[in-house]
Structure formats: structure tokens, C-alpha cells
Design a protein around this motif. Structure first.
Motif, PDB file in Angstrom:
ATOM      1  N   ARG A  14       0.836  -1.206   0.000  1.00 16.97           N
ATOM      2  CA  ARG A  14       0.000   0.000   0.000  1.00 16.97           C
ATOM      3  C   ARG A  14       0.868   1.252   0.000  1.00 16.97           C
ATOM      4  N   ARG A  15       1.986   1.178   0.756  1.00 20.08           N
ATOM      5  CA  ARG A  15       2.884   2.321   0.805  1.00 20.08           C
ATOM      6  C   ARG A  15       3.453   2.624  -0.563  1.00 20.08           C
ATOM      7  N   GLU A  16       3.883   1.561  -1.235  1.00 24.40           N
ATOM      8  CA  GLU A  16       4.467   1.762  -2.562  1.00 24.40           C
ATOM      9  C   GLU A  16       3.424   2.278  -3.528  1.00 24.40           C
ATOM     10  N   GLN A  18       0.943   4.184  -2.830  1.00 25.38           N
ATOM     11  CA  GLN A  18       0.747   5.621  -2.565  1.00 25.38           C
ATOM     12  C   GLN A  18       1.844   6.436  -3.243  1.00 25.38           C
ATOM     13  N   ILE A  19       3.067   5.957  -3.086  1.00 28.53           N
ATOM     14  CA  ILE A  19       4.191   6.695  -3.667  1.00 28.53           C
ATOM     15  C   ILE A  19       4.053   6.718  -5.176  1.00 28.53           C
ATOM     16  N   ARG A  20       3.720   5.572  -5.751  1.00 30.49           N
ATOM     17  CA  ARG A  20       3.575   5.528  -7.206  1.00 30.49           C
ATOM     18  C   ARG A  20       2.494   6.488  -7.664  1.00 30.49           C
ATOM     19  N   VAL A  22       1.417   9.241  -6.190  1.00 32.29           N
ATOM     20  CA  VAL A  22       1.853  10.642  -6.061  1.00 32.29           C
ATOM     21  C   VAL A  22       2.813  10.997  -7.186  1.00 32.29           C
TER      22      VAL A  22
END
Lengths: 331, 202
Positions: A14-16, A18-20, A22
Motif C-alpha cells: 500500500r505504501r508503494e 501511494q508513492i507511485r 503521487v
């Protein structure tokens, strides 16, 4: 499907994600006009060459001078060595007794790893720090700009600069002699520095205890303490951190650890010893499993603190650094 | 840094490639001026910073230090021209806008939303530019191009494990940097839309 392809197609966390998201919404960073960059680089290079190219040119000039005189110097040296060798050990005035072995060198140095150092050997370090191990086991490191003489297996004379001593838990007494007093260890990691900006002699202790003998008096310092002999001869004691920038040269000089096949626990003990950090696990169960985690690969060329950035994530762990403490977390 | 002040050409080449483009973007976002002015300010910044490199002790990241130098030059530029610069969402907030919400492509496009989207994108780019040089590249290659970890390692001359750990560090650094940039852009004026930070899951 290959492993790599499978890894690439694996769903992102999920973190990745989000970064992708953004990054994709923001788009790539705008490129800078090539002409502008080239113009700036040209001006910057001229400035840089003016400032730092001089040092490089001076070094090159010195090398050229050396190269001119080298053949004659080599011939003279050969003649001298021949006479010296022919004259025998008595003339040489030295001893064949080995006192230490070179463990690590950085940059250009006259010393080579594995070289035997004998009684009477004089070591001058002009470039990067070097490390050697006394035959009894303790480790000695010399900072750049230092000079030392190996008097015997248990006595060294520090003539200038700084020395770091790690007794490696051994108790055989070793004395560091200086013009301002003798420093004796008691199961210790300590640094002795001559002609510090503020004092003639400074002794900093990281572990164990060191005793300074001077003018028929003795002064002891424990872990996290420092003794200073001022220009006027007064001896003062104060506290000092056992980690941080003041010990960076010691880390740079540290011989690398072969991690292949070692446990994480062994590796962390080495990091702790070399950096002064306490190592702690955020989760006790993770601490228990550290013995079972076996490491592979190499950290050659990395300092102990640099190696943490590679070894811990490579072992599936995260970490955070707090003052004097390395906290290890599960990912 | 050692190699750079020792006069190694290769070290200067690396310095120029890693730091000049993000520094130029940093100045460009703040000056909002013609390319000639931006180029001049960046050139003066770098030429003034280079003699001080030998005394740079690394208390802050080199990029952070260069940006601080650039900020001084930008302030000097505005003072010289007696003009109030428009700073968007970084140090001085005119109206707090930046919000990750407004990157939502389903909203109807208006000049205002386009401006807000552009400003939010700048926050992201600014955060990436402030990271150590290879971090930004690794993130863009992975999440914009879809490059594999192995390919990233190949481009950066790293093994696969080292590339993976670099990506881990890059993600963490980006989350922290972007969160601090977004919070600095938060609105303070009662008349402004409330800026909501892009909060990454912890």
C-alpha cells in the motif's frame, strides 16, 4: 515465469502504491535546458579548477620531480641496502622480532596488508588511517598525520597525531608512551591524541579504563571520560560521547569484517564495538531470532556504520538511529 | 567530497550531473522568472559555493546546503530589483493551496485547479530534488518507468540487493521529505482552502 519477472509483477504494498500514485500524478521532473546547464557547468568548472586544480597541479609537479630523480635515488638505495645487508644484523641495530601485523590500509600507503612490523619499526601515516594488530591480540589504529614507533610487543611510542587502541578484551598490559606521559590500558578501547588544539595530550576512553602516568601521579579515566593535559601541565577529566563524529577516523581505519556465514548477532556485536552504538531490538522475539539469521555477501569497502544501510535491509529489517543507539525493527 | 576538493575531474563531472539540474529547478520554481535570470542566479550560487566546499563539514546534506546558498542569492536578486517574489507553498504561503486531493483527475479542470495541480506537482518535484541524487532517480525509474530492481541496479552500478535497499531508503526519505514540504504549504489564511497534508500510512 522468471523470479525477476515475478518480482516485478508482484502487487505493490500500500505504501508503494501511494508513492507511485503521487509520483505519477506529479509527472516526471522537468528537464533543464541543455544550453543552460552547459553554461552553468562551464562557469562552475572554471571556478573549481581555479580553486582545486592548483592542488592537483602541485601534486602532479611533485610527482614529475620525483620521477626525474627516481633512477638515481634507486641506484643509491641499492648500494646502501647492499652495504647494510652485508654489515649484518648488529649494524642494522634492529631485531627480527615481529611485534605486529598490518591489518588495513586505505588510499596510498607504504604499508601493505599482512606486512610484518618488527621491533623498532617506525610508522608514519600521511594519508588515510591505518590499522595493525599487535602479536598479543590488541588492535592499534593510527590517524592521518600520525607517527609511532613500535618499541616492543607491549610498548609503543606515539610521536605525533592520534592512536586508537582496542584491547579486544585481552588483559596483557600495553603502554602507549608519549612526551606528556604514559597511558596504560585496563581492558580498553581508547584514543590518545597529541597536540590537540586545546591541549598537549588527550586520552578518550570508549570502553574499560585507561590510566595516565605522569609526574609521579596517576590519573584514570573510564568509559565515556576524557583526560586532558593542558599546555600548562594541568590534568582535567570530563565526559565525552563514545560514538559520533569524533570517532569517525577510527571507523574508517577499521579492518573490514567478513560477514559471509556469520550470524546477525555476531555482525551487530562488531558494529556496536566499532561505532560505540548500543544495539537494541524493538521486539524481543526479533532479538531472539538474530542468532538464527545468517549473513551472506561482503561489506568490503564500507565502514561499519555504512554497512548497516546494506546489511539490515538486506536481512529484511529496518532500523532507526537514535543518539548512541541503533534500534532494529522488523519490516 | 574528498575527491572533488582533491581536484579529480571525474568527481566534478559527478557533482555537476547530480546537483546542477535539481538546483536549477529549485531556483526556477522560486524565481518564476526568465531562463536567463534563473541561469545567472544558479551560476552565481555555484561559483560562490565552490570555494567553500573545502570547509563543508557535512552537517547537512550537500543539496540542502546548496539550496540554502541559492536562497540567499534569490533574496539578493529580489532585493536588487525591489520586487516582491512570489513564493509558492514553500517558505511563504500567500494562500494555502497545495493538496494532494487536487491532483484528482476526475475534478473538472478550471484555471484554479490547474494552478493548484501544478503547485502540488512542484511540491513533489521539490521533495525529490532534495533527496540524495540517486534516490530521486531510483524512485522515478521504478514508479514512473516501471524499471525492475535489477535494471535500476545496472544503471547505478549496484548489485540487486544494494539497489533494493537503496529503494527502501529512497521511499522512506521521500515520505518524510514530502510530508514536511506539504505541511509547510498548509494554509493559514481563514479565507484559503484548508490544505490537507498528504499523509502516508505509517
Amino acid at each position: 515465469m522468471s523470479k525477476e519477472k515475478a518480482r516485478n509483477q508482484a502487487p505493490l504494498s500500500r505504501r508503494e502504491e501511494q508513492i507511485r500514485s503521487v509520483l505519477r500524478e506529479a509527472g516526471p521532473r522537468p528537464a533543464v535546458a541543455k544550453a543552460d546547464l552547459e553554461s552553468i557547468e562551464r562557469a562552475a568548472r572554471l571556478e573549481w579548477q581555479e580553486q582545486y586544480g592548483r592542488q592537483s597541479r602541485a601534486a602532479t609537479a611533485a610527482e614529475r620531480t620525483t620521477a626525474r630523480w627516481l633512477p638515481l635515488a634507486a641506484a643509491l638505495a641499492l648500494v646502501f641496502l647492499g652495504v647494510w645487508w652485508w654489515a649484518g644484523p648488529n649494524f642494522r641495530g634492529g631485531s627480527s622480532v615481529q611485534v605486529a601485523t598490518v591489518e588495513s590500509v586505505h588510499g596510498s600507503s607504504k604499508l601493505t596488508v599482512g606486512e610484518a612490523l618488527r621491533v623498532g619499526a617506525e610508522i608514519d601515516v600521511s594519508g588515510e588511517p591505518v590499522a595493525f594488530r599487535l602479536v598479543g591480540g590488541p588492535s592499534v589504529r593510527l590517524d592521518a598525520g600520525s607517527g609511532l614507533r613500535l618499541v616492543s610487543t607491549d610498548r609503543v611510542e606515539l610521536e605525533r597525531g592520534a592512536l586508537y587502541f582496542d584491547s579486544a578484551g585481552l588483559v596483557d598490559p600495553v603502554v602507549v608512551a608519549t612526551a606528556h606521559g604514559l597511558v596504560r590500558h585496563v581492558g580498553t578501547q581508547f584514543e590518545v591524541r597529541l597536540d590537540d588544539r586545546e591541549s598537549d595530550l588527550r586520552v578518550r576512553v570508549r570502553e574499560g579504563q585507561a590510566v595516565l602516568l605522569r609526574d609521579n601521579s596517576s590519573y584514570s579515566a573510564g568509559a565515556g571520560e576524557e583526560l586532558r593535559v593542558s599546555r600548562s601541565g594541568a590534568v582535567t577529566r570530563s565526559t565525552v560521547a563514545i560514538y559520533g563524529t569524533a570517532w569517525e577516523w577510527v571507523e574508517r581505519a577499521a579492518p573490514s569484517l567478513e560477514i559471509e556465514g556469520r550470524t546477525l548477532e555476531e555482525y551487530l556485536a562488531w558494529v556496536s564495538r566499532e561505532t560505540g552504538w548500543r544495539t537494541d531490538f524493538a521486539d524481543p522475539t526479533l532479538a531472539a531470532s538474530a542468532e538464527g539469521i545468517q549473513l551472506h555477501g561482503s561489506i568490503e569497502g564500507l565502514t561499519p556504520s555504512e554497512s548497516v544501510q546494506v546489511v539490515l535491509p538486506g536481512s529484511g529489517l529496518e532500523y532507526r538511529l537514535e543518539p548512541g543507539e541503533l534500534v532494529i525493527l522488523d519490516r | 567530497m574528498r575527491r572533488l576538493v582533491a581536484g579529480e575531474e571525474a568527481a566534478f563531472d559527478e557533482f555537476a550531473a547530480d546537483y546542477l539540474p535539481p538546483l536549477h529547478r529549485f531556483a526556477s520554481r522560486r524565481l518564476r522568472s526568465d531562463p536567463e535570470t534563473v541561469r545567472e542566479v544558479v551560476q552565481v550560487t555555484v561559483c560562490k559555493a565552490i570555494p567553500k566546499l573545502s570547509t563543508f563539514r557535512g552537517e547537512a546534506a550537500l543539496m540542502t546546503w546548496l539550496c540554502a546558498c541559492c536562497r540567499n542569492e534569490i533574496a539578493g536578486y529580489f532585493r536588487q530589483r525591489k520586487r516582491r517574489g512570489v513564493e509558492v507553498g514553500f517558505e511563504v504561503v500567500d494562500e494555502g493551496y497545495a493538496s494532494a486531493d487536487l491532483l484528482d483527475a476526475t475534478r473538472p479542470e478550471t484555471p484554479e485547479t490547474r494552478l493548484l495541480q501544478a503547485e502540488t506537482a512542484e511540491l513533489v518535484h521539490d521533495a525529490i530534488d532534495q533527496l540524495p541524487p540517486h534516490y530521486g532517480l531510483a524512485l522515478e525509474w521504478k514508479y514512473l518507468e516501471g524499471a525492475s530492481v535489477r535494471e535500476i541496479g545496472r544503471r547505478l552500478d549496484l548489485g540487486e540487493k544494494a539497489a533494493e535497499s537503496l529503494l527502501t531508503r529512497a521511499r522512506k526519505a521521500f515520505r518524510e521529505k514530502h510530508a514536511s514540504r506539504s505541511s509547510m504549504a498548509g494554509g493559514t489564511s481563514p479565507a484559503s482552502p484548508v490544505a490537507r497534508r498528504m499523509e502516508f500510512e505509517s
